[in-house]
Motif scaffolding. Structure first.
Motif, short mmCIF file in Angstrom:
data_model
loop_
_atom_site.label_atom_id
_atom_site.label_comp_id
_atom_site.label_asym_id
_atom_site.label_seq_id
_atom_site.Cartn_x
_atom_site.Cartn_y
_atom_site.Cartn_z
N GLN A 260 0.76 -1.22 0.09
CA GLN A 260 -0.11 0.14 -0.12
C GLN A 260 0.78 1.26 0.05
O GLN A 260 0.61 2.03 -0.84
N LEU A 261 2.07 1.34 0.75
CA LEU A 261 2.70 2.13 1.01
C LEU A 261 3.61 2.80 -0.27
O LEU A 261 3.75 3.75 -0.67
N THR A 262 3.97 1.73 -0.79
CA THR A 262 4.64 1.60 -2.05
C THR A 262 3.86 2.60 -3.06
O THR A 262 4.56 3.38 -3.73
N ASN A 263 2.84 2.18 -3.39
CA ASN A 263 1.86 2.76 -4.37
C ASN A 263 1.56 4.24 -3.96
O ASN A 263 1.43 5.17 -4.87
N VAL A 264 1.41 4.33 -2.69
CA VAL A 264 1.09 5.82 -2.17
C VAL A 264 2.31 6.77 -2.51
O VAL A 264 2.34 7.80 -3.05
N LEU A 265 3.51 6.44 -2.17
CA LEU A 265 4.79 7.09 -2.57
C LEU A 265 4.88 7.28 -4.08
O LEU A 265 5.39 8.38 -4.61
N ARG A 266 4.56 6.34 -4.60
CA ARG A 266 4.82 6.33 -6.31
C ARG A 266 3.73 7.28 -6.74
O ARG A 266 4.23 8.28 -7.60
N CYS A 267 2.43 7.71 -6.24
CA CYS A 267 1.54 8.74 -6.61
C CYS A 267 2.00 9.96 -6.38
O CYS A 267 2.04 10.91 -7.01
N LEU A 268 2.55 10.15 -5.22
CA LEU A 268 3.13 11.35 -4.68
C LEU A 268 4.41 11.89 -5.70
O LEU A 268 4.51 13.02 -5.91
N TYR A 269 5.23 10.86 -5.82
CA TYR A 269 6.25 11.13 -6.47
C TYR A 269 5.94 11.80 -8.10
O TYR A 269 6.43 12.68 -8.55
N GLY B 72 14.12 12.53 -8.23
CA GLY B 72 13.71 13.70 -8.81
C GLY B 72 13.00 14.81 -7.86
O GLY B 72 12.38 15.60 -8.18
N LEU B 73 12.89 14.39 -6.53
CA LEU B 73 12.25 15.49 -5.52
C LEU B 73 13.04 16.63 -5.39
O LEU B 73 14.29 16.60 -5.58
N PRO B 74 12.29 17.83 -5.52
CA PRO B 74 13.22 18.96 -5.54
C PRO B 74 13.69 19.36 -4.07
O PRO B 74 13.37 18.71 -3.01
N ALA B 75 14.94 19.73 -4.09
CA ALA B 75 16.00 19.67 -2.74
C ALA B 75 15.29 20.67 -1.69
O ALA B 75 15.51 20.50 -0.48
N ASP B 76 14.32 21.62 -2.02
CA ASP B 76 13.80 22.45 -1.05
C ASP B 76 12.35 22.27 -0.64
O ASP B 76 11.75 22.99 -0.04
N ARG C 181 8.34 13.05 1.56
CA ARG C 181 9.52 13.21 2.24
C ARG C 181 9.03 12.88 3.94
O ARG C 181 9.74 12.19 4.66
N ALA C 182 7.92 13.35 4.33
CA ALA C 182 7.37 13.18 5.59
C ALA C 182 6.90 11.63 5.88
O ALA C 182 7.11 11.26 7.09
N LEU C 183 6.24 11.03 4.98
CA LEU C 183 6.04 9.62 5.00
C LEU C 183 7.41 8.81 5.21
O LEU C 183 7.59 7.85 5.76
N LEU C 184 8.27 9.09 4.35
CA LEU C 184 9.59 8.47 4.29
C LEU C 184 10.08 8.55 5.79
O LEU C 184 10.54 7.55 6.32
N ALA C 185 10.15 9.62 6.26
CA ALA C 185 10.75 10.02 7.76
C ALA C 185 9.89 9.23 8.64
O ALA C 185 10.23 8.47 9.70
N GLU C 186 8.36 9.11 8.66
CA GLU C 186 7.52 8.72 9.66
C GLU C 186 7.82 6.99 9.65
O GLU C 186 7.69 6.21 10.75
N SER D 109 3.46 20.43 -2.14
CA SER D 109 2.83 19.73 -1.01
C SER D 109 3.32 18.20 -1.19
O SER D 109 3.29 17.54 -0.32
N ALA D 110 3.11 17.53 -2.47
CA ALA D 110 3.21 16.22 -2.70
C ALA D 110 4.74 15.73 -2.30
O ALA D 110 4.89 14.83 -1.56
#
Length: 281
Positions: free
Chosen positions: A207-216, A276-280, A258-263, A252-253
């Motif tokens: 479940q989490l894998t696909n959520v992260l993919r969508c956010l990415y 490809g996530l922006p650094a800022d 990043r927040a989910l990865l940390a959590e 926001s995505a």
């Protein structure tokens, strides 16, 4: 075994192709299993056909990269029902098993499907393949196992794909990482109860894998829809991710990813799967 009846076959559908794909018997009949398989392929084709019709017209026509193509059922049906009548456009089948690639090449030649190409290469290596154009309109990955779906997403971003159609399968990487950090997570947060038991680890990881993919994808300028691929009754892997490029990157995505990865203690995956996530963000 019953004979072919309308609306089993789409208008213009090549009966010879369906025989070659063993969806129809040599005498042009369907059994129950074949009828279900045909319904499944048609259902997915409809999503792709709709996306292709949204593309701006071009002289070359739409380009489609089909990752983890296997026997290329989807690619052949797409060519037969959409690109053949259009008179332009190319389907690229990407598959690691050389014997399946050779079989698909031979079938395309027999049927005169001149604008189908097949590459014996992994999804991870496809972005650098000289046989592929610099840009691809639409990327598909049907049941591409585990991280092959992530490789298809990375390919789509490199190729500036206008749309993606993904049916993920066998997501194991996130679950494996969750298992490695389970003891620390249990001491840190009650949320770790969600993946304390091995079965829950696997299910939550998927479940989490696909959520992260969508956010990415959203962070990289895509509008994402998640739905069920109805018609795949025999498969538990029934999640369909559709993405259309808008060019509007959602800050926001990226922040939530990043927040989910940390959590969940998955920070190590960011440079590997989400470079490809922006650094800022």
């Amino acid at each position: 075994m019953s004979g072919v009846r309308e609306p089993d076959l789409r208008p213009g559908q090549s009966v010879e192709l369906l025989k070659e794909l063993h969806i129809l018997t040599r005498d042009g009949k369907l059994n129950q299993d074949s009828r279900r398989k045909l319904k499944q392929v048609y259902h997915l084709h409809q999503f792709i056909d709709d996306l292709l019709r949204e593309l701006p017209p071009s002289d070359e026509g739409p380009t489609v990269a089909d990752h983890g193509a296997g026997k290329s059922y989807l690619g052949f049906i797409l060519y037969d029902l959409t690109l053949k009548a259009l008179g332009r456009g190319t389907v690229y089948g990407i598959e690691t098993r050389a014997e399946l690639v050779e079989r698909s090449r031979a079938l395309a030649q027999r049927l005169g499907f001149e604008r189908m190409q097949f590459l014996a290469i992994s999804a991870a290596d496809a972005a650098d393949a000289q046989q592929l154009p610099a840009a691809i309109d639409l990327v598909t990955a049907l049941h591409a196992c585990d991280t092959a779906t992530d490789d298809a997403i990375a390919f789509a971003l490199r190729k500036q794909a206008r749309a993606l159609v993904l049916v993920p399968c066998c997501q194991a990487e996130v679950a494996a990482t969750l298992r490695q950090t389970k003891a620390l997570s249990l001491a840190r947060t009650p949320l770790a109860e969600l993946w304390r038991h091995p079965l829950h680890t696997r299910e939550l990881g998927s479940q989490l894998t696909n959520v992260l993919r969508c956010l990415y994808l959203e962070a990289n300028g895509y509008q994402v829809t998640v739905t069920e691929l109805v018609g795949w009754e025999h498969s538990l892997k029934n999640e369909l991710i559709l993405a259309r490029r808008t060019g509007q990157r959602k800050r926001s995505a990226a922040q939530r990813l990043r927040a989910l990865l940390a959590e969940f203690g998955l920070e190590s995956l960011e440079p590997v799967r989400y470079p490809g996530l922006p650094a800022d963000a």
